[in-house]
Design a protein around this motif. Structure first.
Motif, mmCIF file in Angstrom:
data_model
loop_
_atom_site.group_PDB
_atom_site.id
_atom_site.type_symbol
_atom_site.label_atom_id
_atom_site.label_comp_id
_atom_site.label_asym_id
_atom_site.label_seq_id
_atom_site.Cartn_x
_atom_site.Cartn_y
_atom_site.Cartn_z
ATOM 1 N N UNK A 261 38.783 -61.766 23.602
ATOM 2 C CA UNK A 261 39.265 -60.569 23.502
ATOM 3 C C UNK A 261 39.882 -59.372 24.843
ATOM 4 N N UNK A 262 39.068 -59.573 25.441
ATOM 5 C CA UNK A 262 40.400 -59.464 26.639
ATOM 6 C C UNK A 262 41.866 -59.765 26.752
ATOM 7 N N UNK A 263 41.905 -61.028 27.013
ATOM 8 C CA UNK A 263 43.247 -61.689 26.709
ATOM 9 C C UNK A 263 44.392 -60.869 25.968
ATOM 10 N N UNK A 264 43.358 -60.703 24.536
ATOM 11 C CA UNK A 264 44.452 -60.448 22.840
ATOM 12 C C UNK A 264 44.389 -58.918 23.042
ATOM 13 N N UNK A 265 43.876 -57.756 23.571
ATOM 14 C CA UNK A 265 44.129 -57.164 24.454
ATOM 15 C C UNK A 265 45.191 -56.046 24.909
ATOM 16 N N UNK A 266 44.536 -57.537 26.698
ATOM 17 C CA UNK A 266 46.012 -57.109 27.015
ATOM 18 C C UNK A 266 47.340 -57.620 26.337
ATOM 19 N N UNK A 267 47.337 -58.833 25.397
ATOM 20 C CA UNK A 267 48.515 -58.734 24.578
ATOM 21 C C UNK A 267 48.937 -58.141 24.276
ATOM 22 N N UNK A 268 48.564 -57.567 23.286
ATOM 23 C CA UNK A 268 48.581 -56.292 22.560
ATOM 24 C C UNK A 268 49.412 -54.805 23.242
ATOM 25 N N UNK A 269 48.320 -54.623 24.525
ATOM 26 C CA UNK A 269 49.114 -53.125 25.450
ATOM 27 C C UNK A 269 49.711 -53.413 25.705
ATOM 28 N N UNK A 276 56.624 -47.981 24.035
ATOM 29 C CA UNK A 276 56.323 -46.104 24.279
ATOM 30 C C UNK A 276 55.828 -46.055 23.076
ATOM 31 N N UNK A 277 54.764 -46.715 22.656
ATOM 32 C CA UNK A 277 53.899 -46.258 21.553
ATOM 33 C C UNK A 277 52.469 -46.273 22.621
ATOM 34 N N UNK A 278 52.101 -44.335 23.355
ATOM 35 C CA UNK A 278 51.600 -44.159 23.952
ATOM 36 C C UNK A 278 50.041 -43.676 23.387
ATOM 37 N N UNK A 279 50.019 -42.842 22.453
ATOM 38 C CA UNK A 279 49.137 -42.877 21.520
ATOM 39 C C UNK A 279 48.064 -44.249 21.922
ATOM 40 N N UNK A 282 46.283 -46.529 24.829
ATOM 41 C CA UNK A 282 45.724 -45.684 24.888
ATOM 42 C C UNK A 282 44.328 -45.356 23.905
ATOM 43 N N UNK A 283 44.518 -45.665 22.558
ATOM 44 C CA UNK A 283 43.352 -45.374 21.152
ATOM 45 C C UNK A 283 43.125 -47.023 21.354
ATOM 46 N N UNK A 284 43.550 -47.898 21.368
ATOM 47 C CA UNK A 284 43.379 -49.003 21.547
ATOM 48 C C UNK A 284 42.670 -49.450 22.868
ATOM 49 N N UNK A 285 42.791 -49.360 23.625
ATOM 50 C CA UNK A 285 42.119 -49.808 25.161
ATOM 51 C C UNK A 285 41.161 -49.015 24.898
ATOM 52 N N UNK A 286 40.897 -47.777 24.625
ATOM 53 C CA UNK A 286 39.373 -47.160 25.295
ATOM 54 C C UNK A 286 38.477 -48.127 23.834
ATOM 55 N N UNK A 287 39.232 -48.001 22.481
ATOM 56 C CA UNK A 287 38.283 -48.238 21.353
ATOM 57 C C UNK A 287 37.323 -50.304 22.108
ATOM 58 N N UNK A 288 38.060 -50.871 22.349
ATOM 59 C CA UNK A 288 38.431 -52.640 22.570
ATOM 60 C C UNK A 288 37.099 -52.404 23.572
ATOM 61 N N UNK A 289 37.354 -51.878 24.876
ATOM 62 C CA UNK A 289 36.817 -52.103 25.671
ATOM 63 C C UNK A 289 35.336 -51.708 26.256
ATOM 64 N N UNK A 290 35.072 -50.366 25.332
ATOM 65 C CA UNK A 290 33.407 -50.108 24.709
ATOM 66 C C UNK A 290 33.085 -51.505 24.450
ATOM 67 N N UNK A 357 46.011 -53.982 7.681
ATOM 68 C CA UNK A 357 47.476 -54.027 8.650
ATOM 69 C C UNK A 357 47.829 -53.108 9.080
ATOM 70 N N UNK A 358 47.725 -51.443 7.981
ATOM 71 C CA UNK A 358 47.481 -50.508 8.660
ATOM 72 C C UNK A 358 47.103 -50.090 10.050
ATOM 73 N N UNK A 359 45.723 -50.349 10.198
ATOM 74 C CA UNK A 359 44.769 -49.935 11.449
ATOM 75 C C UNK A 359 45.652 -50.436 12.563
ATOM 76 N N UNK A 360 45.952 -51.989 12.213
ATOM 77 C CA UNK A 360 46.201 -52.919 13.461
ATOM 78 C C UNK A 360 47.637 -52.166 14.158
ATOM 79 N N UNK A 361 48.663 -52.228 12.888
ATOM 80 C CA UNK A 361 49.661 -51.576 13.451
ATOM 81 C C UNK A 361 49.472 -50.123 14.285
ATOM 82 N N UNK A 362 47.955 -48.929 14.193
ATOM 83 C CA UNK A 362 48.433 -47.791 14.615
ATOM 84 C C UNK A 362 47.394 -47.978 16.234
ATOM 85 N N UNK A 363 47.115 -48.907 16.305
ATOM 86 C CA UNK A 363 45.940 -49.191 18.075
ATOM 87 C C UNK A 363 44.222 -49.195 17.441
ATOM 88 N N UNK A 364 44.255 -48.615 16.075
ATOM 89 C CA UNK A 364 42.765 -48.487 15.546
ATOM 90 C C UNK A 364 42.087 -50.655 15.871
#
Length: 499
Positions: A261-269, A276-279, A282-290, A357-364
């Motif tokens: 999961x961490x490896x996939x998170x790093x790749x997606x971040x 340049x999609x900073x929102x 941050x959204x994906x990093x906060x949710x997934x690390x929790x 697909x919408x949730x994935x595309x927007x970092x949820x």
């Protein structure tokens, strides 16, 4: 375990004997798809029961809605009182899936209400099929949605035997690993408590308390106790307790899952940062690390099913584990009302994917969340061993794929289709009341259909006011209550059901 034994005061009549013989022969020679084409009232459920008795193999019966599944389950339990007939449907009374609407920048959090009794029945179904062969599971189309790995579910169990020694702290840790919750007060399903040398467990699949009395580290006695009265129902020599969740995972797999999961998170971040999609970053990093922290510490998190691919160790794009995988390879599948059920099975995947697909595309969610899904129809076909489609009007798919189509036209009763009579709208309620009184005088039952749910409720109130024993039935009624209403209709508590 006892073999399947059909118990009924009726014997096959009309077209039933030929249909049973032909379909059993088809199963024995290895036909993969067959169709039972039977008119309404020809006894198709009895035919299915007779086939199960003759082939002596576990069976899965899929219906297209919860009410029909409950009715079938009730009938099969009457036919097979000494065998395990289980009920497996979606356990949500209310379900609002997680979603995001980018046009309005509106995130809708997942909200649901789980029916505890249906959750118990789901666990009872999976445990029955793992423990014995004389099992019939009646399910809705939700049975092709992702479920926990059967290998993990079978592996993480607690077995205790009288006279054997177990370190008590290990037993308690084992229960926590199995997603049981410690509760020193009133026990609920999926909880345990410890009082001195006494361990009490309330399993997820039964309304009982398992009381284990230790003498040091040795199991002195085991008792199965009624949770309300405290009466001892049984004193087994040994017991097996299954996990409180289907999404249970061994500790070694959790550690590996956290890494992937961490490896996939790093790749997606990295992808979001390069775009340049900073929102979204941050959204994906906060949710997934929790979520990672929760999984590492407790083995569970809210929405853990979205990480099922990592927890199961599956490759990207591979199908999820589903109820069918809990069955042995020689099981028989019946698809009831196949002309409606097959299209539903076909459509479930596509409806789920558009939202994910919408949730994935927007970092949820991580891209792996897309692998928590229903089976594609072609994947469903691959896991089916032998299937019998059951319908009065089979569709093109059934007719195209079946090696034989067996017709069941003559009813066991010899009755023909009833005459349809069209009457004027004027005075229809008074006419209905008169017809109801005639039927109830002969101890018969009446089913009344209306155009809307509101109309059903209003008509029910009016009929009740004139002294008729009546109840309404529509989609707002909870699953268990629907079954109770139909049972009460059979028992004569209600003479009329309006739906």
């Amino acid at each position: 375990m006892p073999p399947f034994k059909l118990q009924s005061e009726y014997s096959p009549k009309g077209d039933q004997p030929q249909a049973i013989e032909a379909l059993v022969q088809g199963l024995e020679r290895g036909d993969r798809f067959q169709t039972l084409k039977g008119v309404t009232g020809s006894g198709k459920t009895f035919t299915m029961a007779a086939i199960i008795e003759q082939v002596q193999r576990p069976a899965l019966v899929i219906a297209h809605n919860k009410t029909l599944a409950a009715q079938l389950c009730s009938e099969f339990r009457e036919f097979f009182p000494d065998n395990a007939v289980e009920y497996f449907v979606s356990y949500y009374d209310y379900y609002q899936p997680e979603a995001y609407i980018p046009q309005r920048d509106l995130y809708i959090e997942k909200d649901s209400s789980i029916n505890d009794e249906i959750d118990r029945l789901r666990h009872s179904a999976t445990q029955a099929i793992l423990d014995r062969r004389d099992v019939i599971i009646v399910a809705s189309v939700s049975c092709i949605y992702g479920l926990g790995s059967p290998e993990n579910y079978k592996a993480i169990v607690l077995k205790l035997r009288c006279g054997a020694s177990y370190e008590r702290d290990w037993v308690l840790r084992r229960l926590v690993d199995m997603q049981f919750t410690r509760n020193q007060m009133t026990l609920e399903r999926g909880e345990f408590r410890v009082r001195g040398d006494l361990l009490e467990i309330q399993p997820k699949d039964e309304d009982v308390i398992i009381r284990v009395d230790f003498f040091g580290d040795e199991v002195d006695s085991i008792a199965v106790v009624d949770p309300l009265s405290g009466e001892v129902r049984a004193r087994p020599h040994e017991i097996t307790v299954y996990a409180a969740s289907h999404f249970v995972t061994p500790q070694e797999k959790i550690e590996l899952a956290v890494q992937t999961i961490q490896a996939e998170l790093d790749e997606r971040l990295e992808y979001f940062q390069s775009q340049g999609r900073h929102l979204e970053y941050e959204r994906l990093q906060q949710r997934t690390r929790y979520d990672i922290e929760m999984i590492r510490e407790t083995g569970f998190c809210a929405g853990i099913e979205n990480y099922s691919r990592h927890l199961d160790g599956r490759a990207p794009g591979t199908p999820p584990h589903v109820l069918i995988e809990y069955f042995p390879e020689d099981f028989v599948l019946f698809i009831d009302e196949s002309h409606q059920t097959i299209p539903q099975l076909n459509a479930m995947y596509h409806g789920d994917m558009s939202r994910k697909h919408t949730l994935i595309e927007y970092g949820f969610r991580l891209p792996s969340a897309a692998d928590n899904r229903p089976l594609r129809f072609e994947e469903f076909e691959k896991v089916v061993n032998q299937c019998i489609f059951v319908s009065a009007t089979p569709g093109p798919y059934e007719l195209r794929n079946s090696t034989q189509v067996i017709e069941q036209v003559i009813r066991p009763t010899g009755l023909i289709d009833p005459e349809v009579e069209v009457r004027p709208v004027q005075g229809q309620v008074d006419d209905l009341i008169e017809e109801i009184r005639q039927r109830t005088a002969r101890s018969e039952r009446v089913l009344v259909t209306t155009l809307t749910k509101k109309m059903a409720e209003d008509l029910t109130d009016y009929l009740a006011e004139v002294g008729i024993r009546v109840h309404y039935l529509h989609s707002d009624i909870e699953t268990i209550e629907r079954t109770e209403i139909l049972r009460d209709l059979r028992l004569g508590v209600h003479d009329v059901v309006v739906g």
